[in-house]
Design a protein around this motif. Structure first.
Motif, PDB file in Angstrom:
ATOM      1  N   LEU A 144      61.147  -8.695 -33.404  1.00 31.12           N
ATOM      2  CA  LEU A 144      62.571  -8.551 -33.640  1.00 31.12           C
ATOM      3  C   LEU A 144      63.311  -9.444 -32.661  1.00 31.12           C
ATOM      4  CD1 LEU A 144      62.780  -4.658 -33.957  1.00 31.12           C
ATOM      5  CD2 LEU A 144      62.896  -6.316 -35.819  1.00 31.12           C
ATOM      6  N   ARG A 152      67.196 -18.664 -34.023  1.00 33.04           N
ATOM      7  CA  ARG A 152      67.564 -18.012 -35.277  1.00 33.04           C
ATOM      8  C   ARG A 152      68.568 -18.850 -36.056  1.00 33.04           C
ATOM      9  NH1 ARG A 152      69.432 -11.910 -35.029  1.00 33.04           N
ATOM     10  NH2 ARG A 152      71.007 -12.790 -33.678  1.00 33.04           N
ATOM     11  N   ASP A 163      68.926  -4.357 -40.934  1.00 33.95           N
ATOM     12  CA  ASP A 163      68.035  -4.684 -42.045  1.00 33.95           C
ATOM     13  C   ASP A 163      66.720  -5.273 -41.549  1.00 33.95           C
ATOM     14  OD1 ASP A 163      69.283  -6.986 -41.162  1.00 33.95           O
ATOM     15  OD2 ASP A 163      69.381  -7.906 -43.155  1.00 33.95           O
ATOM     16  N   ARG A 164      66.791  -6.063 -40.477  1.00 27.64           N
ATOM     17  CA  ARG A 164      65.564  -6.656 -39.929  1.00 27.64           C
ATOM     18  C   ARG A 164      64.684  -5.581 -39.300  1.00 27.64           C
ATOM     19  NH1 ARG A 164      61.440  -8.089 -39.412  1.00 27.64           N
ATOM     20  NH2 ARG A 164      60.543  -9.946 -38.439  1.00 27.64           N
ATOM     21  N   GLU A 180      69.166  -6.509 -35.716  1.00 23.50           N
ATOM     22  CA  GLU A 180      69.988  -6.150 -36.870  1.00 23.50           C
ATOM     23  C   GLU A 180      69.305  -5.041 -37.662  1.00 23.50           C
ATOM     24  OE1 GLU A 180      72.894  -7.275 -37.192  1.00 23.50           O
ATOM     25  OE2 GLU A 180      72.825  -8.925 -35.744  1.00 23.50           O
ATOM     26  N   ARG A 203      62.925  -3.695 -42.106  1.00 21.18           N
ATOM     27  CA  ARG A 203      61.805  -4.437 -42.665  1.00 21.18           C
ATOM     28  C   ARG A 203      60.593  -4.392 -41.735  1.00 21.18           C
ATOM     29  NH1 ARG A 203      65.735  -8.361 -43.773  1.00 21.18           N
ATOM     30  NH2 ARG A 203      64.799  -9.843 -42.291  1.00 21.18           N
ATOM     31  N   GLY A 238      66.251 -17.753 -41.094  1.00 17.44           N
ATOM     32  CA  GLY A 238      65.161 -17.211 -40.287  1.00 17.44           C
ATOM     33  C   GLY A 238      65.011 -17.995 -38.996  1.00 17.44           C
ATOM     34  N   ASP A 241      54.695  -7.802 -35.764  1.00 11.75           N
ATOM     35  CA  ASP A 241      55.992  -8.315 -36.171  1.00 11.75           C
ATOM     36  C   ASP A 241      56.814  -8.523 -34.911  1.00 11.75           C
ATOM     37  OD1 ASP A 241      58.073  -9.160 -37.727  1.00 11.75           O
ATOM     38  OD2 ASP A 241      58.095  -7.420 -39.032  1.00 11.75           O
TER      39      ASP A 241
END
Length: 268
Positions: free
Chosen positions: A102, A160, A109-110, A107, A113, A164, A100
């Motif tokens: 970032l 960004r 919430d990101r 952030e 996840r 997304g 993944d």
């Protein structure tokens, strides 16, 4: 639930602090430590044995890919989540469906996840599979088709948006403006923020594509239609789209020469 052991790696102290504060608010997360360079990162991964490393890509003493390469051979390697200021390599890695990423500024919430995704991944695969995936990351990023031009210049950026990441070809950019630690990339379809400065942007694109028209404004040469002088004496750059941008006096001679060389059109 067994806490997820997280190591953070970034050469920016403020970025490390932001990650530290965010991780402190998350349940089942144990922030085991941090590192601000590649060498320290490899040593701390060996000593602290984190489950996951939040790893910056571009650091002063090297690349996050070098860290991945150094730890890929170790037993029970950690999962890697890249942290980047809109770097195209992170998008490539994500497209491989094995890590993944970032985007800075990170952030809450990101980040949550991404760590949830890591937890699910760690449950699904064993240490040997994780080692294989780290090697696959390196192979894909080094030998796969890149997004840079033949001379190493960017031909597109992944930026960004509210929905997304979006792909923005350099050819689609009309102008760039600076705003504190960020620049704003303007295209006919909208604008996007990108971490960095105008100077850094000019180093990443092919020389000659953009011209400075103001201390805080950079315009694509082919997007300029003409120059205009207002009654009060203020000069403006007129884009082919009809938009007008301020032009600094120190840039006027270069702009006049550019407009005349484009199509013989003079000031009006």
């Amino acid at each position: 639930m067994t806490p997820l052991r997280v190591l953070t790696v970034d050469d920016e102290l403020l970025a490390l602090k932001r990650l530290r504060l965010l991780l402190q608010t998350m349940p089942h997360i144990h922030h085991v430590g941090e590192a601000n360079n590649c060498g320290d990162a490899v040593a701390r991964i060996h000593d602290l044995r984190p489950n996951v490393v939040l790893l910056d890509i571009k650091m002063r003493d090297g690349s996050g890919f070098e860290v991945v390469e150094a730890v890929a051979e170790r037993p029970n390697p950690p999962a890697i989540v890249f942290v980047t200021a809109f770097d195209q390599f992170a998008t490539q890695a994500f497209d491989c469906a094995i890590v993944d990423y970032l985007l800075k500024p990170v952030e809450s919430d990101r980040l949550a996840r991404a760590l949830s995704r890591v937890q699910q991944r760690l449950k699904a695969i064993d240490a040997e599979q994780r080692a294989d995936e780290l090697h696959q990351i390196l192979r894909n990023l080094r030998s796969g088709p890149g997004t840079e031009g033949a001379q190493g210049y960017e031909t597109e950026f992944w930026l960004r948006s509210s929905s997304g990441l979006v792909r923005v070809p350099v050819d689609a950019i009309d102008y760039v403006t600076s705003a504190d630690e960020y620049i704003s990339i303007h295209t006919p379809s909208g604008s996007h923020l990108m971490r960095g400065s105008i100077r850094q942007f000019t180093h990443r694109v092919e020389p000659g594509l953009f011209v400075r028209v103001h201390r805080r404004w950079l315009v694509k040469r082919s997007a300029i239609a003409a120059l205009s002088t207002r009654p009060i004496g203020r000069a403006e750059v007129v884009l082919r789209s009809g938009q007008r941008l301020p032009a600094g006096r120190v840039h006027m001679k270069q702009l006049r020469d550019l407009v005349r060389s484009n199509d013989g059109r003079s000031l009006y």
